[in-house]
Design a protein around this motif. Structure first.
Motif, PDB file in Angstrom:
ATOM      1  N   ALA A  79      -1.047  -3.350  -7.754  1.00 41.85           N
ATOM      2  CA  ALA A  79      -1.909  -3.784  -7.188  1.00 41.85           C
ATOM      3  C   ALA A  79      -2.119  -5.354  -6.884  1.00 41.85           C
ATOM      4  N   THR A  80      -1.731  -6.329  -8.283  1.00 42.55           N
ATOM      5  CA  THR A  80      -1.692  -6.884  -8.505  1.00 42.55           C
ATOM      6  C   THR A  80      -1.197  -8.481  -7.078  1.00 42.55           C
ATOM      7  N   ARG A 104       0.774  -1.288   0.148  1.00 45.74           N
ATOM      8  CA  ARG A 104      -0.235  -0.249  -0.290  1.00 45.74           C
ATOM      9  C   ARG A 104       0.749   1.449  -0.219  1.00 45.74           C
ATOM     10  N   ALA A 118      -3.253  -7.952  -4.314  1.00 51.65           N
ATOM     11  CA  ALA A 118      -5.103  -8.251  -4.094  1.00 51.65           C
ATOM     12  C   ALA A 118      -4.216 -10.207  -3.963  1.00 51.65           C
ATOM     13  N   SER A 119      -3.553 -11.019  -4.395  1.00 52.71           N
ATOM     14  CA  SER A 119      -2.968 -11.562  -3.763  1.00 52.71           C
ATOM     15  C   SER A 119      -2.977 -12.110  -2.387  1.00 52.71           C
ATOM     16  N   THR A 133      -4.325  -9.761  -0.156  1.00 50.27           N
ATOM     17  CA  THR A 133      -5.644  -9.434   0.163  1.00 50.27           C
ATOM     18  C   THR A 133      -6.301  -9.308  -0.928  1.00 50.27           C
ATOM     19  N   PRO A 134      -7.471 -10.331  -0.952  1.00 53.24           N
ATOM     20  CA  PRO A 134      -8.112 -10.258  -2.020  1.00 53.24           C
ATOM     21  C   PRO A 134      -9.398  -9.554  -2.084  1.00 53.24           C
ATOM     22  N   GLY A 135      -9.609  -8.801  -3.544  1.00 52.20           N
ATOM     23  CA  GLY A 135     -10.368  -8.352  -3.720  1.00 52.20           C
ATOM     24  C   GLY A 135      -9.658  -5.970  -3.040  1.00 52.20           C
ATOM     25  N   GLU A 136      -8.782  -6.498  -3.287  1.00 58.25           N
ATOM     26  CA  GLU A 136      -8.385  -4.754  -2.771  1.00 58.25           C
ATOM     27  C   GLU A 136      -7.313  -4.428  -3.468  1.00 58.25           C
ATOM     28  N   GLY A 137      -7.176  -3.233  -3.650  1.00 56.22           N
ATOM     29  CA  GLY A 137      -6.165  -2.978  -4.987  1.00 56.22           C
ATOM     30  C   GLY A 137      -5.756  -3.651  -6.395  1.00 56.22           C
ATOM     31  N   GLU A 138      -7.223  -3.899  -6.634  1.00 59.67           N
ATOM     32  CA  GLU A 138      -7.258  -4.589  -8.409  1.00 59.67           C
ATOM     33  C   GLU A 138      -7.518  -2.855  -9.256  1.00 59.67           C
TER      34      GLU A 138
END
Length: 410
Positions: free
Chosen positions: A385-386, A369, A389-390, A392-397
Motif C-alpha cells: 500500500a505504501t 492494486r 501511495a508513492s 498515486t498519493p492518497g491511495e492505498g494507505e
C-alpha cells in the motif's frame, strides 16, 4: 502432544480426539486445582491415558463382536523405548510421508498435524482453495487408516524414498513461518524454530545426506536476517533496505560451512543450490554489490532440478539486477500466463516493482492494486500500500476491514 499421543494410539483421528479431550479436562482440573508445574507434561500424559482407554474399549468391543477382517493390533506403550529417532514430531513426519500417499497429501497432512499450520495457510502455500486442501487432508488421514500405515520410524532402506517429502515439509514449514501467509505478524517464530529443530534432528539421523545439509544451510542463512526484516514500527524492510551489520554472523558462518560440505559431495540438489544463492546474499557487502550474474547461474541450475514457476519468478528478480528491469519484465509477463501463479501475490508485486523502475507508473499502480487484492498478511499489505501511495498519493494507505472469511474486503 499429538505426536506423542499418536505413538500410543496408532491412529491419527483417535490421537486428535484424545488431545482435544485433554484440553477439556485441563479446563476443569486446572480451574479447580491450579495450573500444574509442567502443564505440557500433564496434557500429554492425559491425552495418552485417553488413547489407552480407547484402545482397551476397542479391544473389548472386538472380543464381543468378531469381525470378518480382524484389524492389526496397535502397539501400546506408555513410555517409548529406544528408537533411531528420539523426536516424536520427526517420527510423525515420517509416518505422514508414507509413499502410499500422494506427495501433496503427504506434505499437507504433515504441515497440518505435525506442524500446526492452519488449513487456510497450507492452501495458500499450494495456491489452491481452503476447501480443496481440507479435502486432501481428510483423504490422506483416511488412507493412513485404511492402509494401516504404522506409526513408526522407517527402516534404513525405507528412508531414501521418504526423505524428499520430509525435506519438502520442513522447507514449507519454514517458509510459512518466515513470511506468514496471513495475520498481523510478518514472521511466525514458532514455525521457524520448529523447522530448524526438525532439520537438525534429521541431520543427526542422516549426517551424510547432502540435501539435509543443504536445507539446514538454507534455513540458517535465510533466518540470519530475521531481526532486520522489519523496522522499529513493524514496517517491512526488503533485502536492499536491511542493516547487514545486524545479521546473525554465527548462523551465516554455520550455513556457509554446510553449503560447502554439501557441494563437496558432488550430489548437489535443490536445497543446496538455494542455500548457495542465500550464501551469496549473506556475504555481499550490499544489495547492489551482490554477485547477481552468479545468482542467475545458480537459478538456472536450480530450474533444471526443480522446474517450478516460483523458482522462475525468483530468477527474474535476479535477472532484473544483472541485466536490468526490462529484461526481467519479459520473463515475468511470460510467467503471468502460468495458471499455477494465478493467486500468487508476489507475481503482480514483482511486476509492479519492475514497472516502477522503468518509470511506467500507471501500469505499476495497476499491478500493485492486483497484488493488494491477493495478499493476506497485514505487514506485506502495508508495504504494498505504501508503494502504491508513492505512485498515486492518497491511495492505498488504509487497509479495508476484513470480512468474515478473513480476506480483506475487495
Amino acid at each position: 502432544m499429538l505426536a506423542a499421543t499418536a505413538r500410543v494410539a496408532g491412529d491419527l483421528d483417535v490421537a486428535e480426539e484424545c488431545v482435544q479431550d485433554a484440553y477439556l479436562a485441563a479446563l476443569d482440573a486446572w480451574a479447580r486445582d491450579g495450573i500444574p508445574h509442567k502443564p505440557g507434561a500433564w496434557l500429554t500424559a492425559t491425552a495418552k491415558r485417553r488413547a489407552l482407554d480407547v484402545l482397551r474399549r476397542q479391544k473389548v468391543f472386538r472380543s464381543k463382536l468378531p469381525l470378518l477382517v480382524e484389524p492389526v493390533e496397535a502397539e501400546v506403550a506408555d513410555e517409548p523405548g529406544e528408537d533411531a529417532v528420539p523426536d516424536d514430531r520427526l517420527r510423525l513426519v515420517f509416518t505422514c510421508c508414507h509413499p502410499a500417499l500422494a506427495r501433496e497429501a503427504q506434505v499437507a497432512l504433515t504441515l497440518r498435524l505435525v506442524c500446526g499450520v492452519s488449513t487456510g495457510d497450507i492452501a495458500r502455500a499450494f495456491l489452491v482453495s481452503e476447501s480443496t486442501m481440507a479435502a486432501r487432508v481428510t483423504r490422506a488421514k483416511k488412507k493412513i487408516a485404511a492402509a494401516r500405515i504404522p506409526y513408526r520410524v522407517p527402516e534404513a532402506a525405507e528412508l531414501p524414498e521418504r526423505l524428499d517429502a520430509a525435506l519438502t515439509v520442513i522447507h514449507l514449514l519454514y517458509t510459512t513461518g518466515h513470511t506468514a501467509p496471513s495475520g498481523t505478524e510478518l514472521v511466525r517464530a514458532d514455525l521457524v524454530d520448529r523447522a530448524l529443530h526438525l532439520t537438525r534432528m534429521l541431520l543427526a539421523l542422516m549426517p551424510d545426506e547432502p540435501e539435509v545439509r543443504g536445507l539446514l544451510a538454507l534455513l540458517l542463512l535465510t533466518d540470519a536476517r530475521r531481526a532486520t526484516r522489519t523496522d522499529a514500527e513493524g514496517r517491512l524492510l526488503v533485502l536492499a533496505e536491511q542493516d547487514r551489520s545486524a545479521w546473525d554472523r554465527a548462523a551465516i558462518e554455520e550455513g556457509n560451512r554446510l553449503v560447502l560440505g554439501a557441494f563437496r559431495t558432488g550430489r548437489v540438489g535443490r536445497y543446496a543450490l538455494q542455500a548457495a544463492i542465500a550464501s551469496l546474499h549473506a556475504v555481499a557487502p550490499s544489495y547492489a554489490a551482490t554477485d547477481w550474474p552468479q545468482v542467475v547461474r545458480l537459478y538456472d541450475e536450480l530450474l533444471k532440478r526443480w522446474p517450478s514457476p516460483v523458482v522462475a519468478l525468483n530468477r527474474a528478480v535476479a535477472v532484473s539486477m544483472a541485466d536490468g528491469p526490462a529484461a526481467a519484465l519479459v520473463e515475468v509477463d511470460a510467467l503471468a500466463q502460468d495458471a499455477r501463479l494465478a493467486g500468487y501475490h508476489y507475481l503482480p508485486a514483482i511486476r509492479a516493482d519492475l514497472l516502477r523502475r522503468l518509470d511506467r507508473h500507471q501500469e505499476a499502480a495497476e499491478a500493485y492494486r492486483a497484488a493488494l487484492a491477493l495478499v493476506d498478511n497485514d505487514t506485506e499489505h502495508a508495504y504494498l500500500a505504501t508503494r502504491l501511495a508513492s505512485l498515486t498519493p492518497g491511495e492505498g494507505e488504509e487497509r479495508p476491514a476484513r470480512g468474515a472469511g478473513g480476506k480483506a474486503a475487495r
